[in-house]
Each structure stands twice: as C-alpha cells, then as structure tokens.
Design a protein around this motif. Structure first.
Motif, PDB file in Angstrom:
ATOM      1  N   ILE A  77     -14.177  18.343   3.690  1.00 24.96           N
ATOM      2  CA  ILE A  77     -15.090  17.309   3.192  1.00 24.96           C
ATOM      3  C   ILE A  77     -14.451  15.944   3.420  1.00 24.96           C
ATOM      4  CG2 ILE A  77     -16.253  16.407   1.141  1.00 24.96           C
ATOM      5  CD1 ILE A  77     -16.219  19.320   0.073  1.00 24.96           C
ATOM      6  N   VAL A  78     -15.106  15.134   4.243  1.00 29.25           N
ATOM      7  CA  VAL A  78     -14.515  13.854   4.641  1.00 29.25           C
ATOM      8  C   VAL A  78     -15.457  12.691   4.288  1.00 29.25           C
ATOM      9  CG1 VAL A  78     -13.460  12.604   6.564  1.00 29.25           C
ATOM     10  CG2 VAL A  78     -13.564  15.100   6.634  1.00 29.25           C
ATOM     11  N   PRO A  79     -15.204  11.975   3.195  1.00 27.75           N
ATOM     12  CA  PRO A  79     -16.025  10.800   2.891  1.00 27.75           C
ATOM     13  C   PRO A  79     -15.626   9.649   3.809  1.00 27.75           C
ATOM     14  CG  PRO A  79     -14.287  11.009   1.261  1.00 27.75           C
ATOM     15  CD  PRO A  79     -14.142  12.181   2.198  1.00 27.75           C
ATOM     16  N   ALA A  80     -16.607   8.963   4.368  1.00 24.91           N
ATOM     17  CA  ALA A  80     -16.272   7.874   5.294  1.00 24.91           C
ATOM     18  C   ALA A  80     -17.174   6.675   5.060  1.00 24.91           C
ATOM     19  CB  ALA A  80     -16.414   8.362   6.730  1.00 24.91           C
ATOM     20  N   TYR A  81     -16.557   5.536   4.871  1.00 23.07           N
ATOM     21  CA  TYR A  81     -17.310   4.299   4.676  1.00 23.07           C
ATOM     22  C   TYR A  81     -16.719   3.242   5.599  1.00 23.07           C
ATOM     23  CZ  TYR A  81     -19.086   0.131   2.278  1.00 23.07           C
ATOM     24  OH  TYR A  81     -19.664  -1.066   1.976  1.00 23.07           O
ATOM     25  N   ASN A  82     -17.479   2.850   6.575  1.00 21.56           N
ATOM     26  CA  ASN A  82     -17.002   1.888   7.577  1.00 21.56           C
ATOM     27  C   ASN A  82     -15.670   2.295   8.202  1.00 21.56           C
ATOM     28  OD1 ASN A  82     -19.279   0.381   7.139  1.00 21.56           O
ATOM     29  ND2 ASN A  82     -18.279  -1.102   5.795  1.00 21.56           N
ATOM     30  N   GLU A  83     -15.640   3.497   8.727  1.00 25.96           N
ATOM     31  CA  GLU A  83     -14.404   4.016   9.307  1.00 25.96           C
ATOM     32  C   GLU A  83     -14.508   4.176  10.820  1.00 25.96           C
ATOM     33  OE1 GLU A  83     -11.846   4.053   7.571  1.00 25.96           O
ATOM     34  OE2 GLU A  83     -12.218   4.707   5.516  1.00 25.96           O
ATOM     35  N   GLU A  84     -15.250   3.294  11.482  1.00 23.92           N
ATOM     36  CA  GLU A  84     -15.427   3.443  12.936  1.00 23.92           C
ATOM     37  C   GLU A  84     -14.100   3.435  13.696  1.00 23.92           C
ATOM     38  OE1 GLU A  84     -17.753   0.174  14.464  1.00 23.92           O
ATOM     39  OE2 GLU A  84     -16.252  -1.310  13.899  1.00 23.92           O
TER      40      GLU A  84
ATOM     41  N   LYS B  58     -10.287  14.606  15.680  1.00 20.92           N
ATOM     42  CA  LYS B  58      -9.351  15.283  16.604  1.00 20.92           C
ATOM     43  C   LYS B  58      -8.217  15.941  15.842  1.00 20.92           C
ATOM     44  CE  LYS B  58      -9.938  12.268  20.470  1.00 20.92           C
ATOM     45  NZ  LYS B  58      -9.376  10.986  20.863  1.00 20.92           N
ATOM     46  N   ARG B  59      -7.637  15.181  14.914  1.00 21.16           N
ATOM     47  CA  ARG B  59      -6.493  15.722  14.168  1.00 21.16           C
ATOM     48  C   ARG B  59      -6.907  16.929  13.339  1.00 21.16           C
ATOM     49  NH1 ARG B  59      -2.583  11.688  12.510  1.00 21.16           N
ATOM     50  NH2 ARG B  59      -1.917  13.022  10.785  1.00 21.16           N
ATOM     51  N   LEU B  60      -8.071  16.831  12.680  1.00 20.59           N
ATOM     52  CA  LEU B  60      -8.530  17.940  11.852  1.00 20.59           C
ATOM     53  C   LEU B  60      -8.788  19.171  12.715  1.00 20.59           C
ATOM     54  CD1 LEU B  60     -10.995  16.155   9.393  1.00 20.59           C
ATOM     55  CD2 LEU B  60      -8.791  17.169   8.820  1.00 20.59           C
TER      56      LEU B  60
ATOM     57  N   LEU C 256      -6.858   9.169   7.486  1.00 19.17           N
ATOM     58  CA  LEU C 256      -5.615   9.871   7.860  1.00 19.17           C
ATOM     59  C   LEU C 256      -4.421   9.495   6.991  1.00 19.17           C
ATOM     60  CD1 LEU C 256      -6.016   9.906  11.744  1.00 19.17           C
ATOM     61  CD2 LEU C 256      -6.237  11.838  10.181  1.00 19.17           C
ATOM     62  N   GLN C 257      -4.706   8.973   5.802  1.00 16.93           N
ATOM     63  CA  GLN C 257      -3.594   8.748   4.872  1.00 16.93           C
ATOM     64  C   GLN C 257      -3.132  10.081   4.306  1.00 16.93           C
ATOM     65  OE1 GLN C 257      -5.048   5.265   2.274  1.00 16.93           O
ATOM     66  NE2 GLN C 257      -2.844   4.993   2.512  1.00 16.93           N
ATOM     67  N   ASP C 258      -4.080  11.013   4.220  1.00 14.51           N
ATOM     68  CA  ASP C 258      -3.748  12.372   3.813  1.00 14.51           C
ATOM     69  C   ASP C 258      -3.556  13.153   5.105  1.00 14.51           C
ATOM     70  OD1 ASP C 258      -4.570  11.420   1.296  1.00 14.51           O
ATOM     71  OD2 ASP C 258      -6.609  12.151   1.619  1.00 14.51           O
ATOM     72  N   PRO C 259      -2.339  13.554   5.439  1.00 12.50           N
ATOM     73  CA  PRO C 259      -2.125  14.205   6.736  1.00 12.50           C
ATOM     74  C   PRO C 259      -2.789  15.585   6.809  1.00 12.50           C
ATOM     75  CG  PRO C 259      -0.036  13.754   5.599  1.00 12.50           C
ATOM     76  CD  PRO C 259      -1.114  13.367   4.672  1.00 12.50           C
ATOM     77  N   PRO C 260      -3.629  15.811   7.838  1.00 15.26           N
ATOM     78  CA  PRO C 260      -4.291  17.106   7.990  1.00 15.26           C
ATOM     79  C   PRO C 260      -3.288  18.251   8.104  1.00 15.26           C
ATOM     80  CG  PRO C 260      -5.271  15.499   9.461  1.00 15.26           C
ATOM     81  CD  PRO C 260      -4.077  14.840   8.854  1.00 15.26           C
ATOM     82  N   GLU C 261      -2.072  17.952   8.549  1.00  9.32           N
ATOM     83  CA  GLU C 261      -1.064  18.996   8.752  1.00  9.32           C
ATOM     84  C   GLU C 261      -0.649  19.670   7.440  1.00  9.32           C
ATOM     85  OE1 GLU C 261      -0.993  15.922  10.110  1.00  9.32           O
ATOM     86  OE2 GLU C 261      -1.640  16.624  12.093  1.00  9.32           O
TER      87      GLU C 261
ATOM     88  N   GLU D 207       3.478  18.958  -2.263  1.00 10.00           N
ATOM     89  CA  GLU D 207       3.900  17.565  -2.126  1.00 10.00           C
ATOM     90  C   GLU D 207       3.652  17.088  -0.710  1.00 10.00           C
ATOM     91  OE1 GLU D 207       7.927  17.063  -3.363  1.00 10.00           O
ATOM     92  OE2 GLU D 207       7.266  16.605  -5.400  1.00 10.00           O
ATOM     93  N   TYR D 208       3.325  15.831  -0.578  1.00 12.22           N
ATOM     94  CA  TYR D 208       3.174  15.280   0.767  1.00 12.22           C
ATOM     95  C   TYR D 208       3.476  13.788   0.750  1.00 12.22           C
ATOM     96  CZ  TYR D 208      -1.374  13.159  -0.377  1.00 12.22           C
ATOM     97  OH  TYR D 208      -2.380  12.385  -0.911  1.00 12.22           O
ATOM     98  N   VAL D 209       3.727  13.276   1.937  1.00  4.46           N
ATOM     99  CA  VAL D 209       3.980  11.839   2.060  1.00  4.46           C
ATOM    100  C   VAL D 209       2.670  11.184   2.447  1.00  4.46           C
ATOM    101  CG1 VAL D 209       5.247  10.069   3.322  1.00  4.46           C
ATOM    102  CG2 VAL D 209       6.357  12.239   2.754  1.00  4.46           C
ATOM    103  N   ARG D 210       2.197  10.259   1.622  1.00  8.14           N
ATOM    104  CA  ARG D 210       0.951   9.574   1.928  1.00  8.14           C
ATOM    105  C   ARG D 210       1.210   8.553   3.014  1.00  8.14           C
ATOM    106  NH1 ARG D 210      -4.298   9.223   0.164  1.00  8.14           N
ATOM    107  NH2 ARG D 210      -5.150   7.155  -0.183  1.00  8.14           N
ATOM    108  N   GLU D 211       0.563   8.751   4.142  1.00 10.65           N
ATOM    109  CA  GLU D 211       0.817   7.918   5.307  1.00 10.65           C
ATOM    110  C   GLU D 211       0.132   6.560   5.185  1.00 10.65           C
ATOM    111  OE1 GLU D 211       2.815   8.522   7.704  1.00 10.65           O
ATOM    112  OE2 GLU D 211       3.320  10.553   7.079  1.00 10.65           O
ATOM    113  N   LYS D 212       0.473   5.723   6.156  1.00  5.50           N
ATOM    114  CA  LYS D 212      -0.240   4.457   6.288  1.00  5.50           C
ATOM    115  C   LYS D 212      -1.639   4.755   6.791  1.00  5.50           C
ATOM    116  CE  LYS D 212       1.272   1.123   8.951  1.00  5.50           C
ATOM    117  NZ  LYS D 212       2.179   0.605   9.978  1.00  5.50           N
TER     118      LYS D 212
END
Ligand code: UDP
Ligand code: MG
Length: 324
Positions: A21-28, A36-38, A110-115, A207-212
C-alpha cells in the motif's frame, strides 16, 4: 505461513499474495523509482504481490505516471482520490481495497527502504500479525523534526493506555486479520499507527534506517505535522480533558488560599490596607486564560464528535485502475 495445496498428489507451495500500500501525494519525482525498487525486491524474493498506489489528489503528474505503469504491469493498481484527503486516509483506502493475505504500508518517497520488506514477511511467517518498522536512525531530516517526533511519541505514550511503540511510523506489515479489524473502524481523524496498536494481536518490530527522501520535498509541513500530532493524542486519549479539570481545581485552590489571606488580613490587621489593582488585573486575566484553554480543549473533542455525526464518506474515489 506458506499455504500447501494438494494438486494431483503433488505438494505445491503457493506463495501468499502480498499487498503493498503506497500513499502518494505529488510524488512525480519518485513514483517510477519506487515502483522499480518495490518490484525488484518482491520479484527477487519470489513473492506474489500487488502494488496499490493511492493517489491522494496530486496536482502534479503522479497519476499520469502511475497510469503508465499500470498499463504495463497489471499487478499495479491505482486508486485516485477526487482531492487531497490526507496521508492517513490514503492508507485506509489502500487497506479497504487490498486483497492480499498480508499487506505492507510503505511511503512513496523511498524513506522506508523496500529491502526491509522480506524481513517483515519472514517475521510474519513465524506467526506475528503485525510487524512494524522502528526507525533506528533518521537520515536527511532536520534536527527539529527528529526532536519533535521523538518527544511526540514519548508524550503520546504517557497519555494513552494503549501501547503505541516508540519511533515507529506507518511502515509496517499487517496480517489479513488485522486488515479486517481496521476496516471496521470508521473513525474520521485517523491515526493509523495508533489504530493498529489498539487492534492488538501479536506484534513485533524490525529495526531499519530511515533514508533520505529519494526526490521531491516533504508533504508534511509544520502545520500538517502539528495537526497530525493533535489528532494522534485526541483520538487515543482523554487526558487533555482531565488536565483541564485539574487546571480548574488548581486555580480554585489558589483563589481559596488568597481569599483566606484577605480575610485574615482584614480581621486581624485592619490598619493594613490591601492595595493593588495590578494583582487583581493579573488574577482576572489568568483565570480568563485558563477558562479559554479549557473551553478550547473541550471544543477540540466536541468538533470531532460533530464530524463523526455527519457520517460523511471518508474519501471519494475518482478513478480505479487494474481492479477487476
Ligand atoms: N502523503 C499523502 N497525502 C498527504 C501527504 C503525504 O498521501 O496529504 C504521502 C506522501 O506522498 C508520502 C507519505 O505520505 O508517500 C509520507 O509523506 P512525506 O514523505 O511527505 O512525509 P515525511 O516523510 O516528510 O514525514
Ligand atoms: Mg517522507
């Protein structure tokens, strides 16, 4: 939790369907990369999956880009809102439409890494119904945001009887059972992470590292962040009401002491004149301030009750793509 199907004597292992589930608001700027990553992570893990992109009334080219992806890949589904309804509502729309045996909520930036997803699914297969991501580290976010977020989670924890995990956002895996329970909760001001805690079941964390942010800018300016924090507290706690009564008691107690003091001076020291319009003025303003704050707190709850009684739909879907 791999389903074992018996077909003609052979044991075939059918993989459970995973809904993303991917919410997207102005994420062009990111949405294609996110797809691709998912896709890569899910294909490499050999999972059956669907990607539900909820376009939350974007005013940029996000929906066009998603439509293009949908044309080439039927596993990608678009739910487009008629306007911006907010992140938490977008997540809820995804939950309503997901058909997977398990779902993962993930931000579009992609702040939450799909990996991290395979690790979540791994934990789920050992019997947990909720696996939430805990931010071990937050990259590329301002000190202000990190400090206020950390304080907020701790304050919320103090104020509510339910266990809301610290430093966990909406990046989490939910079992079908949890999804079904969430669908039964019609509340307007949604604070999904609190709702998931409220539902219960066996919960664990990774645990995960929240990316930029991969690209683009945050869709949570300070104003939205403050509203979100207030919603979180008011949806899960009545402590603010308790605080307003406590303030009332406190100011009543103080004024009682002052009254006793005035009486004693009057009776035993009649020669000492009590002067001071300034102190009177301050006291009146102080009480007035406390009263307004208490009415304000009451009003916040009342406003929410009003919103609930209108029973409007939570969101309006303008378009659906790749749903059967
Ligand atoms: N988002 C949304 N509706 C909104 C605001 C945000 O669907 O009104 C989405 C956004 O596209 C992103 C996620 O919610 O996928 C988190 O938002 P953002 O990354 O801007 O917040 P931050 O990570 O800065 O707190
Ligand atoms: Mg973000």
């Amino acid at each position: 939790m791999i389903l074992t199907l018996l077909t003609g004597g052979d044991v075939v292992e059918a993989k459970p369907l995973v809904s993303l589930i991917v919410p997207a608001y102005n994420e062009e700027a990111v949405i294609e990369e996110t797809y691709k990553r998912l896709k890569n992570v899910m294909e490499q893990g050999g999972y059956d999956f669907e990607i539900l992109i909820v376009d939350d009334g974007s005013t940029d080219r996000t929906p066009e880009k998603v439509k293009k992806i949908c044309l080439n890949d039927k596993r990608v589904k678009l739910i487009r809102f008629s306007r911006n309804f907010g992140h938490q509502v977008a997540i809820s729309a995804g939950i309503d439409r997901a058909v997977g045996k398990v779902a993962v909520i993930i931000d579009a930036d992609l702040q939450d890494p799909p990996e991290v997803i395979p690790g979540m699914i791994e934990k789920w297969s050992t019997g947990y119904e909720v696996v939430y991501g805990v931010r071990k580290k937050r990259k590329g976010e301002s000190l202000f945001k990190r400090v206020t977020a950390a304080l907020f989670y701790r304050l919320l924890r103090q104020m509510t009887p339910i266990e809301i995990p610290l430093d966990a956002g909406d990046f989490r895996l939910l079992d079908r059972k949890v999804l079904e329970e969430l669908k039964k909760m019609p509340e307007r001001r949604r604070f999904v992470r609190g709702m998931v805690s409220w539902v219960g079941f066996r919960q664990t964390s990774v645990e995960y590292v929240r990316e930029k942010r991969f690209a683009g800018t945050t869709k949570y300016p300070l104003r939205k962040m403050i509203n979100f924090a207030i919603d979180g507290i008011l949806s899960f706690s009545t402590v603010p009401l308790r605080i307003s009564s406590a303030l009332g008691f406190l100011s009543a107690a103080v004024s009682f002491l002052m009254m006793m003091y005035g009486l004693i001076v009057r009776i035993f020291y009649p020669s000492r004149v009590m002067t001071g319009w300034a102190s009177l003025f301050v006291a009146v303003l102080f009480i007035g301030g406390i009263q307004l704050i208490c009415i304000g707190i009451l009003g916040e709850y009342l406003g929410r009750v009003y919103e609930e009684t209108k029973k409007r739909p939570l969101y309006i879907v303008a378009e659906l793509l790749n749903f059967d």
